[in-house]
Design a protein around this motif. Sequence first.
Motif, PDB file in Angstrom:
ATOM      1  N   UNK A  68       0.814  -1.210   0.000  1.00  0.00           N
ATOM      2  CA  UNK A  68       0.000   0.000   0.000  1.00  0.00           C
ATOM      3  C   UNK A  68       0.844   1.254   0.000  1.00  0.00           C
ATOM      4  N   UNK A  69       1.982   1.220   0.710  1.00  0.00           N
ATOM      5  CA  UNK A  69       2.872   2.386   0.739  1.00  0.00           C
ATOM      6  C   UNK A  69       3.552   2.599  -0.607  1.00  0.00           C
ATOM      7  N   UNK A  70       3.926   1.489  -1.264  1.00  0.00           N
ATOM      8  CA  UNK A  70       4.642   1.597  -2.539  1.00  0.00           C
ATOM      9  C   UNK A  70       3.681   1.904  -3.688  1.00  0.00           C
ATOM     10  N   UNK A  71       2.587   1.156  -3.761  1.00  0.00           N
ATOM     11  CA  UNK A  71       1.668   1.283  -4.894  1.00  0.00           C
ATOM     12  C   UNK A  71       0.519   2.247  -4.638  1.00  0.00           C
ATOM     13  N   UNK A  72       0.204   2.470  -3.382  1.00  0.00           N
ATOM     14  CA  UNK A  72      -0.837   3.432  -3.045  1.00  0.00           C
ATOM     15  C   UNK A  72      -2.249   2.917  -3.220  1.00  0.00           C
ATOM     16  N   UNK A  73      -2.609   2.509  -4.401  1.00  0.00           N
ATOM     17  CA  UNK A  73      -3.971   2.094  -4.696  1.00  0.00           C
ATOM     18  C   UNK A  73      -4.288   0.753  -4.033  1.00  0.00           C
ATOM     19  N   UNK A  74      -5.473   0.637  -3.483  1.00  0.00           N
ATOM     20  CA  UNK A  74      -5.862  -0.556  -2.741  1.00  0.00           C
ATOM     21  C   UNK A  74      -5.834  -1.804  -3.607  1.00  0.00           C
ATOM     22  N   UNK A  75      -6.480  -1.764  -4.754  1.00  0.00           N
ATOM     23  CA  UNK A  75      -6.554  -2.964  -5.592  1.00  0.00           C
ATOM     24  C   UNK A  75      -5.181  -3.379  -6.102  1.00  0.00           C
TER      25      UNK A  75
END
Length: 134
Positions: A68-75
């Motif tokens: 979540x920290x790296x990609x940000x988006x939930x899915x």
Amino acid sequence: MQLLTALKAHFLAVQAGALFVCVGLMVVENGPGAVLEGIGAWIFAQVVIFPIAIATMPVGLGLRYLGGKVLGETYAAALASGVFVGCLGWLAITWDSRLTSDGVAIGLVFASIAGLIGGLVWAAFETSKQRIVQ
């Protein structure tokens, strides 16, 4: 990420991935008619799957948090984390086995799809806006 929601999501993701693996392996071995046999195998395998789902919660939550920290988006984070964990789990199981490279590759495909399904379940559970009255 709320802790209780993440714990439930992890448990359901592991169960969904395990269901896919059990049903998928039975279908590959015995044909499409073996879906019920795969579901039965999944039910009996709960003796192993349930403790694994509980024991891996800290690792799963940590990887999901980092995703979540790296990609940000939930899915995207849930799917990427699921595929990573599925492949890592398969490689850990087959590390010292005598499988051919074809067997390892087929297993990686199954593990990737199982991780993807687990990630979808996790993301769906995590983003669900439904409130269940208790």
